[in-house]
Design a protein around this motif. Structure first.
Motif, PDB file in Angstrom:
ATOM      1  N   TRP A   6      -2.513 -15.787  15.549  1.00  0.00           N
ATOM      2  CA  TRP A   6      -2.241 -14.588  16.335  1.00  0.00           C
ATOM      3  C   TRP A   6      -0.746 -14.337  16.409  1.00  0.00           C
ATOM      4  CZ3 TRP A   6      -5.693 -15.631  21.254  1.00  0.00           C
ATOM      5  CH2 TRP A   6      -7.045 -15.503  20.894  1.00  0.00           C
ATOM      6  N   GLN A   7      -0.381 -13.053  16.332  1.00  0.00           N
ATOM      7  CA  GLN A   7       1.023 -12.659  16.410  1.00  0.00           C
ATOM      8  C   GLN A   7       1.386 -12.100  17.777  1.00  0.00           C
ATOM      9  OE1 GLN A   7       2.151  -9.632  13.575  1.00  0.00           O
ATOM     10  NE2 GLN A   7       4.334 -10.093  13.771  1.00  0.00           N
ATOM     11  N   HIS A   8       0.495 -11.320  18.358  1.00  0.00           N
ATOM     12  CA  HIS A   8       0.733 -10.702  19.667  1.00  0.00           C
ATOM     13  C   HIS A   8      -0.433 -11.035  20.590  1.00  0.00           C
ATOM     14  CE1 HIS A   8       2.973  -8.048  16.800  1.00  0.00           C
ATOM     15  NE2 HIS A   8       3.927  -8.350  17.654  1.00  0.00           N
ATOM     16  N   ILE A   9      -0.115 -11.567  21.772  1.00  0.00           N
ATOM     17  CA  ILE A   9      -1.142 -12.153  22.622  1.00  0.00           C
ATOM     18  C   ILE A   9      -0.969 -11.686  24.071  1.00  0.00           C
ATOM     19  CG2 ILE A   9      -2.167 -14.326  23.422  1.00  0.00           C
ATOM     20  CD1 ILE A   9      -0.903 -15.672  20.955  1.00  0.00           C
ATOM     21  N   GLY A  10      -2.088 -11.358  24.704  1.00  0.00           N
ATOM     22  CA  GLY A  10      -2.119 -11.077  26.132  1.00  0.00           C
ATOM     23  C   GLY A  10      -2.996 -12.101  26.817  1.00  0.00           C
ATOM     24  N   VAL A  11      -2.535 -12.616  27.967  1.00  0.00           N
ATOM     25  CA  VAL A  11      -3.237 -13.718  28.623  1.00  0.00           C
ATOM     26  C   VAL A  11      -3.411 -13.427  30.105  1.00  0.00           C
ATOM     27  CG1 VAL A  11      -3.373 -16.211  28.851  1.00  0.00           C
ATOM     28  CG2 VAL A  11      -1.960 -15.237  27.037  1.00  0.00           C
ATOM     29  N   TRP A  18      -7.790 -19.474  31.074  1.00  0.00           N
ATOM     30  CA  TRP A  18      -6.922 -18.460  30.491  1.00  0.00           C
ATOM     31  C   TRP A  18      -7.719 -17.622  29.505  1.00  0.00           C
ATOM     32  CZ3 TRP A  18      -1.946 -18.284  32.346  1.00  0.00           C
ATOM     33  CH2 TRP A  18      -1.502 -19.411  33.049  1.00  0.00           C
ATOM     34  N   VAL A  19      -7.856 -16.336  29.805  1.00  0.00           N
ATOM     35  CA  VAL A  19      -8.521 -15.387  28.905  1.00  0.00           C
ATOM     36  C   VAL A  19      -7.440 -14.790  28.006  1.00  0.00           C
ATOM     37  CG1 VAL A  19      -9.990 -13.352  28.737  1.00  0.00           C
ATOM     38  CG2 VAL A  19     -10.147 -14.853  30.749  1.00  0.00           C
ATOM     39  N   ALA A  20      -7.512 -15.077  26.727  1.00  0.00           N
ATOM     40  CA  ALA A  20      -6.462 -14.659  25.790  1.00  0.00           C
ATOM     41  C   ALA A  20      -7.023 -13.736  24.725  1.00  0.00           C
ATOM     42  CB  ALA A  20      -5.819 -15.883  25.138  1.00  0.00           C
ATOM     43  N   VAL A  21      -6.397 -12.576  24.569  1.00  0.00           N
ATOM     44  CA  VAL A  21      -6.713 -11.653  23.480  1.00  0.00           C
ATOM     45  C   VAL A  21      -5.534 -11.662  22.527  1.00  0.00           C
ATOM     46  CG1 VAL A  21      -7.081  -9.242  22.826  1.00  0.00           C
ATOM     47  CG2 VAL A  21      -8.244 -10.191  24.836  1.00  0.00           C
ATOM     48  N   GLY A  22      -5.809 -11.874  21.240  1.00  0.00           N
ATOM     49  CA  GLY A  22      -4.736 -11.955  20.267  1.00  0.00           C
ATOM     50  C   GLY A  22      -4.926 -11.024  19.096  1.00  0.00           C
ATOM     51  N   TYR A  23      -3.829 -10.400  18.672  1.00  0.00           N
ATOM     52  CA  TYR A  23      -3.801  -9.571  17.472  1.00  0.00           C
ATOM     53  C   TYR A  23      -3.129 -10.355  16.354  1.00  0.00           C
ATOM     54  CZ  TYR A  23      -5.247  -5.167  19.679  1.00  0.00           C
ATOM     55  OH  TYR A  23      -5.969  -4.174  20.303  1.00  0.00           O
ATOM     56  N   PRO A  24      -3.806 -10.542  15.225  1.00  0.00           N
ATOM     57  CA  PRO A  24      -3.147 -11.171  14.075  1.00  0.00           C
ATOM     58  C   PRO A  24      -2.215 -10.173  13.392  1.00  0.00           C
ATOM     59  CG  PRO A  24      -5.369 -10.498  13.479  1.00  0.00           C
ATOM     60  CD  PRO A  24      -5.202 -10.175  14.950  1.00  0.00           C
ATOM     61  N   THR A  25      -1.488 -10.630  12.404  1.00  0.00           N
ATOM     62  CA  THR A  25      -0.613  -9.723  11.657  1.00  0.00           C
ATOM     63  C   THR A  25      -1.417  -8.588  11.041  1.00  0.00           C
ATOM     64  OG1 THR A  25       0.853 -11.571  11.147  1.00  0.00           O
ATOM     65  CG2 THR A  25       1.108  -9.575   9.824  1.00  0.00           C
ATOM     66  N   ASP A  26      -2.566  -8.918  10.481  1.00  0.00           N
ATOM     67  CA  ASP A  26      -3.495  -7.929   9.941  1.00  0.00           C
ATOM     68  C   ASP A  26      -4.890  -8.257  10.446  1.00  0.00           C
ATOM     69  OD1 ASP A  26      -1.685  -6.452   8.123  1.00  0.00           O
ATOM     70  OD2 ASP A  26      -1.582  -8.365   7.063  1.00  0.00           O
ATOM     71  N   GLY A  27      -5.672  -7.225  10.679  1.00  0.00           N
ATOM     72  CA  GLY A  27      -7.040  -7.463  11.086  1.00  0.00           C
ATOM     73  C   GLY A  27      -7.298  -7.128  12.548  1.00  0.00           C
ATOM     74  N   LEU A 227      -1.866  -5.506  23.982  1.00  0.00           N
ATOM     75  CA  LEU A 227      -1.302  -4.270  23.439  1.00  0.00           C
ATOM     76  C   LEU A 227       0.153  -4.105  23.871  1.00  0.00           C
ATOM     77  CD1 LEU A 227      -4.402  -1.997  23.973  1.00  0.00           C
ATOM     78  CD2 LEU A 227      -3.359  -2.533  21.756  1.00  0.00           C
ATOM     79  N   THR A 228       0.457  -4.547  25.072  1.00  0.00           N
ATOM     80  CA  THR A 228       1.850  -4.531  25.528  1.00  0.00           C
ATOM     81  C   THR A 228       2.697  -5.470  24.678  1.00  0.00           C
ATOM     82  OG1 THR A 228       1.191  -3.977  27.785  1.00  0.00           O
ATOM     83  CG2 THR A 228       3.360  -4.997  27.497  1.00  0.00           C
ATOM     84  N   ALA A 229       2.140  -6.611  24.313  1.00  0.00           N
ATOM     85  CA  ALA A 229       2.860  -7.571  23.475  1.00  0.00           C
ATOM     86  C   ALA A 229       3.217  -6.978  22.117  1.00  0.00           C
ATOM     87  CB  ALA A 229       2.023  -8.841  23.290  1.00  0.00           C
ATOM     88  N   ARG A 230       2.506  -5.958  21.684  1.00  0.00           N
ATOM     89  CA  ARG A 230       2.753  -5.317  20.394  1.00  0.00           C
ATOM     90  C   ARG A 230       3.868  -4.276  20.437  1.00  0.00           C
ATOM     91  NH1 ARG A 230      -2.659  -3.893  17.071  1.00  0.00           N
ATOM     92  NH2 ARG A 230      -1.056  -3.870  15.462  1.00  0.00           N
ATOM     93  N   ALA A 231       4.485  -4.101  21.578  1.00  0.00           N
ATOM     94  CA  ALA A 231       5.539  -3.089  21.714  1.00  0.00           C
ATOM     95  C   ALA A 231       6.674  -3.337  20.735  1.00  0.00           C
ATOM     96  CB  ALA A 231       6.079  -3.093  23.140  1.00  0.00           C
ATOM     97  N   GLY A 232       7.136  -2.261  20.087  1.00  0.00           N
ATOM     98  CA  GLY A 232       8.311  -2.359  19.237  1.00  0.00           C
ATOM     99  C   GLY A 232       9.584  -2.335  20.063  1.00  0.00           C
ATOM    100  N   PRO A 233      10.741  -2.528  19.415  1.00  0.00           N
ATOM    101  CA  PRO A 233      12.008  -2.573  20.155  1.00  0.00           C
ATOM    102  C   PRO A 233      12.287  -1.328  20.984  1.00  0.00           C
ATOM    103  CG  PRO A 233      12.303  -3.328  17.890  1.00  0.00           C
ATOM    104  CD  PRO A 233      10.922  -2.765  17.972  1.00  0.00           C
TER     105      PRO A 233
END
Length: 271
Positions: A6-11, A18-27, A227-233
């Motif tokens: 996972w690249q971007h994770i919300g917990v 701990w309930v964790a949702v993760g976004y990989p680089t792709d997928g 989704l917040t963890a995926r924020a760009g600069p």
């Protein structure tokens, strides 16, 4: 256990897990339940760019030594908590005062009662603890230990789901997250404001079939944090919007992150 890093994770901290949702680089995103935050770090820390946790990180000290915390009417509080309440308006009660460092340390003794924890917090900050605030001390301890012993402080940041959803919506949210209207509203604002795909939450919910104790609202919270963890600069914002950020006695920032093209127009104040 996920086989994809996972690249971007919300917990979200939920009743000792701990309930964790993760976004990989792709997928597509995935969800996992971890007994400790350290387990999550061991599995995904090497691949994660950002992990947003719904747990206070920087903590207040005492009225005698307030540091970067706000001292007002003989009480002590974090600036980010006060600003978060302003931002979310009618949902402000969901931001309860964070325990101070002394209360969190006292909670490490299993024999300490809620009343004793609350009194310790009152002695140091002028305010007692709610039951909700006292219940997250174990989660705070786990995150604190992780930041103490690893390089996670470059990756793990504090978020608050209600602030994140308010940032997605760009208007006040009227309904509690545990109500049907509240859940629908939060799903709608994610779909309208980010790369969230409609129906993603259902796919994640199916992955939780073996964990019936996890609430739908907790899953949605973790998804919003991811989704917040995926924020760009250009979207990564903090409460307060300050440079340098307030820090606690351990040098950890007292901030709440959110995702928005412009920072909220709230001023750091003592009110």
């Amino acid at each position: 256990m996920s086989t994809t890093p996972w690249q971007h994770i919300g917990v979200d901290w939920d009743s000792g897990a701990w309930v964790a949702v993760g976004y990989p680089t792709d997928g597509e995103p995935a969800v996992e339940i971890f007994e400790t935050i350290d387990e999550l770090w061991q599995e995904h820390g090497d691949s994660a760019d950002r992990i947003v946790v719904d747990i206070p990180i920087g903590l207040c000290g005492s009225l005698d030594d307030p540091g970067d915390c706000l001292k007002h009417d003989e009480t002590l509080s974090r600036r980010c908590d006060r600003l978060a309440r302003k931002v979310i308006g009618p949902r402000s009660s969901s931001v309860f005062p964070s325990p101070c460092r002394a209360a969190v340390d006292a909670a490490s003794d299993d024999a300490t009662t809620y009343s004793e924890l609350s009194e310790t917090n009152r002695d140091h900050t002028g305010k007692g603890l709610t039951q909700q605030a006292a219940s997250i001390t174990e989660g705070i301890q786990q995150v604190d230990a992780l930041l103490e012993n690893t390089a996670a402080d470059e990756t793990v940041v504090e978020g608050h789901p209600e602030v994140c959803f308010r940032a997605f919506a760009d208007e006040d949210l009227q309904f509690n997250k545990s109500t049907v209207q509240g859940m629908v509203t939060r799903l709608d604002v994610m779909a309208a404001s980010t790369e969230y795909e409609p129906g993603t939450w259902r796919d994640l919910a199916r992955q939780l079939d073996g964990n019936p104790g996890i609430g739908t609202d907790d899953l949605i919270d973790a998804l919003g944090l991811a989704l917040t963890a995926r924020a760009g600069p250009d979207e990564f914002q903090t409460l307060p919007n300050a440079d340098p950020l307030p820090t606690d006695a351990k040098g950890r920032p007292m901030r709440i992150v959110y995702r928005r093209s412009e920072p909220f127009a709230v001023e750091p104040s003592t009110n």
